[in-house]
Write an enzyme that holds these catalytic residues in place. Sequence first.
Site, PDB file in Angstrom:
ATOM      1  N   LYS A  51       0.804  -1.223   0.000  1.00  0.00           N
ATOM      2  CA  LYS A  51       0.000   0.000   0.000  1.00  0.00           C
ATOM      3  C   LYS A  51       0.836   1.272   0.000  1.00  0.00           C
ATOM      4  CE  LYS A  51      -4.428  -1.313   0.257  1.00  0.00           C
ATOM      5  NZ  LYS A  51      -5.494  -0.815  -0.628  1.00  0.00           N
ATOM      6  N   SER A 300       0.633  -9.713  -0.353  1.00  0.00           N
ATOM      7  CA  SER A 300       0.382  -8.273  -0.360  1.00  0.00           C
ATOM      8  C   SER A 300       0.706  -7.570   0.945  1.00  0.00           C
ATOM      9  CB  SER A 300      -1.077  -7.993  -0.741  1.00  0.00           C
ATOM     10  OG  SER A 300      -1.958  -8.664   0.130  1.00  0.00           O
TER      11      SER A 300
END
Length: 402
Positions: A51, A300
């Site tokens: 992110k 992720s």
Amino acid sequence: MLKLDNFKEAKNRLDPVLVKTSLIYSEPFSNESDNEVYIKPENLQRTGSFKLRGAYNKISKMDPELKKKGLIASSAGNHAQGVAYAAHQADVEATIVMPAHTPLIKVEATTSHGANVVLHGEVYDEAYGKACELQKEHGYTFVHPFDDEDVIEGQGTIALEILEELPETDIILVPVGGGGLISGIACAAKQMNPNVKIIGVEPDGAASALAAIEQDEVVTLKDAVTIADGTAVKRIGDIPFQYIREYVDEIVTVSDYDLMKAFLVLIEKHKLIAENSGILSLAALKKLNVKNKKVVCLISGGNIDVKNISSMINKGLVARGRIFTFTVELPDVPGQLAKVSNLLASLNANVISLEHNQFINLPRFSEVELRVTCETNGEKHIKQIIDGFKENGLEIKTVNQD
């Protein structure tokens, strides 16, 4: 739609703050899937997830006057840290709205970068609604976690790194929450190599991208129930939907138990820690109907609450058949416990617990139930135990621990 040059410019913008997350070849996942599997470990990225890429790219491109008004974002945790870090680097005030049950590790990590945290709602969508209210009230600039092309542009730099390191990649498996990550990766990857297949992975209980593809429009799920809290999104973004429809080849879903199995292998064989949503791609390997392909699985994020790790390991052991619980009916005569214990020992099963119940109402009055939990080497070993008991005149009943 974004062009390849956009992603290259974003990569130059991001290079000073990124940790190099080189691909890791995975022998255990390769053997299990009959493919050549590589891991892209964005859980090792600064702030613990991918992110940072989108948030930093967005804030770096913002008009200085907008930055002065302050920033606001909503996030299940990882986008929060990315925004907080990028805002701190830009010397800009940031407020982050997070779901009330966000793991404490993510809340503390966000505040450690100087951001103000507001906890609100059960899932991301409710936190987003609160963030919109605060934006209007204070005039903040909103940094969306996925429905923003500058954010998508930043996330897509992952594809550049994957294909530069492994140009012959056949498939990239990507976790899907709001859709920003897979949008950037798919768009960039397809422009570098139109033949690479992009497969999105969602949890069964929050498959908003799959629902949108099936209905050919963005839809809002009734609820989003999954242990993968980072992808518990009831509605994907409008912009990501356009990218997914254009560039993504397939969306698959996995169960929470699939995630637990993948978590156990990752931690046991690779000594890597990832959060539940971060391992969606690894859990999806068994959904592939291909063999001998070069497959890259994106992890992720790794911001898991440490108090959940032991629970995930234990459930993963059960899901993979490493912990086996069963009952067996025995004659109510002396020596039966010793018989069972010796039989398990001869079958190389390590007994964890035995519960001898004389009071359960069985069809035959002269029998008792023994409940056994033991450690095994997996499904093949469990079958050996079942067969071994049968050869000795004992019928095992497996206890479903789901």
